[in-house]
Design a protein around this motif. Sequence first.
Motif, PDB file in Angstrom:
ATOM      1  N   ALA A  12       0.872  -1.297   0.246  1.00  0.00           N
ATOM      2  CA  ALA A  12      -0.019   0.097   0.031  1.00  0.00           C
ATOM      3  C   ALA A  12       0.734   1.313  -0.019  1.00  0.00           C
ATOM      4  CB  ALA A  12      -0.721  -0.026   1.281  1.00  0.00           C
ATOM      5  N   GLN A  13       1.842   1.280   0.942  1.00  0.00           N
ATOM      6  CA  GLN A  13       2.908   2.529   0.864  1.00  0.00           C
ATOM      7  C   GLN A  13       3.593   2.698  -0.529  1.00  0.00           C
ATOM      8  OE1 GLN A  13       5.090   1.467   4.394  1.00  0.00           O
ATOM      9  NE2 GLN A  13       4.095   2.466   5.543  1.00  0.00           N
ATOM     10  N   GLU A  14       4.091   1.518  -0.914  1.00  0.00           N
ATOM     11  CA  GLU A  14       4.825   1.485  -2.414  1.00  0.00           C
ATOM     12  C   GLU A  14       3.772   2.165  -3.330  1.00  0.00           C
ATOM     13  OE1 GLU A  14       6.193  -2.377  -2.757  1.00  0.00           O
ATOM     14  OE2 GLU A  14       7.848  -1.995  -1.296  1.00  0.00           O
ATOM     15  N   ARG A  15       2.778   1.812  -3.337  1.00  0.00           N
ATOM     16  CA  ARG A  15       1.700   2.378  -4.476  1.00  0.00           C
ATOM     17  C   ARG A  15       1.555   3.947  -4.392  1.00  0.00           C
ATOM     18  NH1 ARG A  15      -2.631  -0.191  -2.771  1.00  0.00           N
ATOM     19  NH2 ARG A  15      -2.321  -2.198  -3.994  1.00  0.00           N
ATOM     20  N   LEU A  20       2.771   9.112  -6.182  1.00  0.00           N
ATOM     21  CA  LEU A  20       3.160  10.580  -5.712  1.00  0.00           C
ATOM     22  C   LEU A  20       4.123  10.954  -6.743  1.00  0.00           C
ATOM     23  CD1 LEU A  20       3.050  10.653  -1.734  1.00  0.00           C
ATOM     24  CD2 LEU A  20       1.696  12.117  -3.282  1.00  0.00           C
ATOM     25  N   ALA A  21       5.229  10.091  -7.044  1.00  0.00           N
ATOM     26  CA  ALA A  21       6.248  10.444  -7.539  1.00  0.00           C
ATOM     27  C   ALA A  21       6.091  10.705  -8.905  1.00  0.00           C
ATOM     28  CB  ALA A  21       7.345   9.347  -7.595  1.00  0.00           C
ATOM     29  N   ARG A  22       5.031   9.907  -9.747  1.00  0.00           N
ATOM     30  CA  ARG A  22       4.627  10.117 -10.984  1.00  0.00           C
ATOM     31  C   ARG A  22       3.981  11.565 -11.203  1.00  0.00           C
ATOM     32  NH1 ARG A  22       2.722   4.846 -11.142  1.00  0.00           N
ATOM     33  NH2 ARG A  22       0.743   5.597 -10.851  1.00  0.00           N
ATOM     34  N   ASN A  23       2.953  11.670 -10.026  1.00  0.00           N
ATOM     35  CA  ASN A  23       2.293  12.943 -10.204  1.00  0.00           C
ATOM     36  C   ASN A  23       3.356  14.394  -9.954  1.00  0.00           C
ATOM     37  OD1 ASN A  23      -0.039  11.815 -10.675  1.00  0.00           O
ATOM     38  ND2 ASN A  23      -0.612  11.565  -8.538  1.00  0.00           N
ATOM     39  N   GLY A  34      10.510  12.470  -6.351  1.00  0.00           N
ATOM     40  CA  GLY A  34       9.250  12.260  -5.894  1.00  0.00           C
ATOM     41  C   GLY A  34       9.291  10.880  -5.088  1.00  0.00           C
ATOM     42  N   LEU A  35      10.052  10.079  -5.435  1.00  0.00           N
ATOM     43  CA  LEU A  35      10.302   8.581  -4.694  1.00  0.00           C
ATOM     44  C   LEU A  35      10.860   8.843  -3.263  1.00  0.00           C
ATOM     45  CD1 LEU A  35      11.514   6.246  -7.533  1.00  0.00           C
ATOM     46  CD2 LEU A  35       9.213   6.313  -6.376  1.00  0.00           C
ATOM     47  N   LEU A  41       7.686  10.311   3.403  1.00  0.00           N
ATOM     48  CA  LEU A  41       6.471  10.520   3.987  1.00  0.00           C
ATOM     49  C   LEU A  41       5.922   9.429   4.988  1.00  0.00           C
ATOM     50  CD1 LEU A  41       3.628  12.040   3.928  1.00  0.00           C
ATOM     51  CD2 LEU A  41       3.135  10.644   1.843  1.00  0.00           C
ATOM     52  N   PHE A  42       6.372   8.136   4.735  1.00  0.00           N
ATOM     53  CA  PHE A  42       5.947   7.115   5.543  1.00  0.00           C
ATOM     54  C   PHE A  42       7.004   6.577   6.587  1.00  0.00           C
ATOM     55  CE2 PHE A  42       3.127   6.389   1.749  1.00  0.00           C
ATOM     56  CZ  PHE A  42       1.990   6.434   2.557  1.00  0.00           C
ATOM     57  N   GLN A  43       8.065   7.570   6.731  1.00  0.00           N
ATOM     58  CA  GLN A  43       9.025   7.321   7.967  1.00  0.00           C
ATOM     59  C   GLN A  43       8.333   7.752   9.173  1.00  0.00           C
ATOM     60  OE1 GLN A  43      11.756   5.393   7.419  1.00  0.00           O
ATOM     61  NE2 GLN A  43      10.771   5.268   5.353  1.00  0.00           N
ATOM     62  N   ASP A  44       8.294   7.070  10.244  1.00  0.00           N
ATOM     63  CA  ASP A  44       8.138   7.619  11.488  1.00  0.00           C
ATOM     64  C   ASP A  44       9.190   8.055  12.302  1.00  0.00           C
ATOM     65  OD1 ASP A  44       9.647   5.193  11.930  1.00  0.00           O
ATOM     66  OD2 ASP A  44       8.419   4.300  13.373  1.00  0.00           O
TER      67      ASP A  44
END
Length: 182
Positions: A12-15, A20-23, A34-35, A41-44
């Motif tokens: 889910a996170q990779e998707r 986001l990177a493409r957009n 973007g990657l 973004l998903f790091q805590d």
Amino acid sequence: MDTNQERILEKAQERVIETLARNMDLYGITMSTGLLYGTLLFQDKSMTLDEMGEALGMSKTSMSTGVRTLMDLNMVEKIWKKGTRKDHYEVNLDWYQNFIDLFSVKWRHACEQNGMSLKKSLQELNALLEAEGLSDEDKERVKLSIERIENGLEYYHWLSRLIDSFESHDIFQFVPKEEIES
């Protein structure tokens, strides 16, 4: 979390990261930057350039370039971490402000550059219109160009006001933020 649940979370996170990177490419940001943004973004926790490079399989130099781009757009910030000499970075989690900063920086620059170009051309054409020896047909061609450039200048003035409304957050009076149910 068991292995299957972990796999679902990662997928889910990779998707989202890839999307986001493409957009972000629409705004002139490279896929690798973007990657990087999506990964942060998903790091805590904050990450160093070395940790980013390891997570993405890219060089520290690439990470440095990407972070610098994201910092210029106010999407990532450098933070101080006690007990370490390495710089740490974390993403700005306000997606509205991220868009505003990204949009404003890119479009403000384009407005200024294009406006200067149109104004210079307008001056040259107005001077040409005053020159002697132009036929009536040529004067009409110059006047048509002047009219089209003036329309362009009106557009860039409008676009500049739109950017102002983003930066001042007045845009939210016209298009309010909404919470959606997931």
